[in-house]
Design an enzyme around this catalytic site. Structure first.
Site: not given
Length: 461
Positions: A218, A247, A303, A347, A120, A394-396
């Protein structure tokens, strides 16, 4: 949809080319914007790329030299530009290591116990399709996913192993379950009956696994209401109970009381089913931690998820099995500069140069999984040595510091644009792990592993 429309295999859904990796969408695809300067799509470019980048080529036309003709770009040549030359940041997944981990898990549980490889969340950020195929080729027999779309991705990649969705999907998705031959987890009577009715309309079976709630609260049928639930749904001729599972909430915890309570409840539920005449099918309960720590709950199948990718689910498992991380994160330096003493970086200018340092920029940031909370708290590795990340991430982009001063016999490093840097992984005696980062952030390595898959190209080695 008529009964004959249900496929007897999955080749009919193989719309993607073999080897297509959705998480690495930039790899091997014609970039958006493959248009001539006249605004018409280039030959052979799929129309699904749309016209969003047509303006980029309009810009090129508007600024063309008066004496020049129309610029034409060969889409085949554009496709040949490697992902790592389109952006100097990427992840690498060692499939040989995934194979090693799968083999180690198989040996740990021994003969007679099946393994469901949980892939997953795009294989926990490692690539679901490639990791699923590697796990199946290394001894896994089942696959586990969280959503129907994750299962469909596997089917369209010609993965034919049994697939279990580890939760109950919406009723509206039942036709997809049947068409792609994907098993749901079931825990409500309404879904069970609708699922069976839809299957019966096509004269096919409706296989499922029963989810039992033993204390995690859950999902699942409550452990002491399992027989009542089965009595409500078992009359339907199309329903086929293939497996029963629970689980564990605390298999990775040092404290074991709650784990043993859940185990006891699950065993009692299974016994009650058998006494009432219901065959529970394949019994499974063990996640990665329980697979490694508790052989008594291996039952018919285990699993493992995070362990498949070489990350330990808890401290206690580290001495019990040899797991190796399959994921590493890489980048190349995109800028270097000498920053005078006391001048700031990034920043907020929270970091100030001490002088005699070179600040190097890497083209990845928190949009790529390099969490902002790591700012000034993690290292990167270059030429086998660790260097401190500095300034706010930073973001990038993010930056690190290289001290240019010479100390004793320490070799001076002079970083250049294009030099490769390791953000997560091992190089020589230096190592930076997802566990290190998770501990700094007060989170778990699962979150970081998945985060680094957000938009960087993924290479398999």
């Amino acid at each position: 949809m008529a009964a004959q429309d249900i496929p007897n295999g999955f080749t009919g859904f193989a719309n993607r080319k073999p080897g297509f990796e959705p998480a690495s969408a930039s790899v091997g695809r014609t970039p958006v914007g493959a248009y001539t300067t006249e605004g018409t799509p280039l030959s052979g470019v799929p129309s699904t790329y749309g016209s969003g980048a047509q303006g980029a080529f309009q810009y090129a036309r508007d600024h063309a030299r008066p004496d020049a003709g129309a610029a034409n770009f060969d889409p085949d040549k554009l496709r040949l530009i490697p992902a790592t030359d389109r952006r100097w940041a990427w992840t690498e997944v060692d499939l040989g290591v995934v194979r090693h981990n799968m083999t180690a898990l198989k040996q740990h549980v021994g003969h007679g116990v099946r393994v469901m490889a949980v892939v997953k969340a795009d294989g926990y950020g490692h690539g679901a399709v490639r990791c699923a195929k590697t796990a199946l080729n290394s001894g896994a027999e089942y696959l586990g996913v969280a959503t129907i779309d994750e299962a469909i991705e596997l089917r369209e990649a010609l993965v034919n192993a049994p697939i279990l969705v580890l939760s109950q999907p919406p009723m509206e998705a039942i036709p997809l379950l049947l068409a792609y031959k994907v098993m749901p987890s079931i825990y409500t009577p309404d879904f069970a009956i609708q699922y069976a009715e839809a299957a019966d309309a096509y004269s096919i079976r409706a296989p499922y696994h029963l989810a039992v709630n033993t204390g995690m609260n859950r999902i699942g049928v409550r452990h002491d209401e399992v027989v009542e639930f089965m009595s409500q749904v078992s009359f339907h001729r199309a329903l086929d109970l293939v497996g029963t599972f629970t689980h564990f909430a605390t298999a990775d915890a040092p404290e074991t009381l709650d784990f043993h309570i859940q185990t006891k409840r699950f065993l009692e539920a299974l016994q009650a089913m058998k006494v009432a005449g219901f065959d529970p099918g394949i019994i499974h309960a063990a996640n990665s931690a329980a697979t490694i720590r508790y052989p008594d709950v291996h039952f018919d199948m285990v699993r493992p998820g995070i362990a498949l990718y070489g990350l330990h689910p808890c401290q206690e498992t580290r001495t019990m099995i040899d797991l190796r991380p399959a994921l590493s994160v890489h980048a190349r330096i995109s800028d270097t500069r000498l920053v005078p003493m006391s001048e700031g970086v990034s920043y907020g200018l929270n970091y100030r140069s001490p002088g005699s340092v070179r600040i190097c920029t890497l083209p990845l940031g928190y949009a790529d999984g390099m969490r902002r909370g790591l700012s000034g708290r993690t290292d990167v590795i270059m030429e086998g040595r660790r260097f401190r990340q500095v300034g706010n991430i930073c973001m990038d982009q993010c930056m690190f510091e290289v001290d240019l001063r010479t100390y004793g016999t320490r070799r001076r490093i002079d970083p250049q644009i294009g030099d490769e840097v390791l953000i997560v992984g091992r190089q020589g005696d230096s190592i930076v792990t997802l566990d290190d980062m998770a501990n700094m952030l007060g989170t778990i390595h699962y979150e970081l592993s998945i985060g680094f898959a957000q938009r960087m190209p993924r290479l398999y080695v």
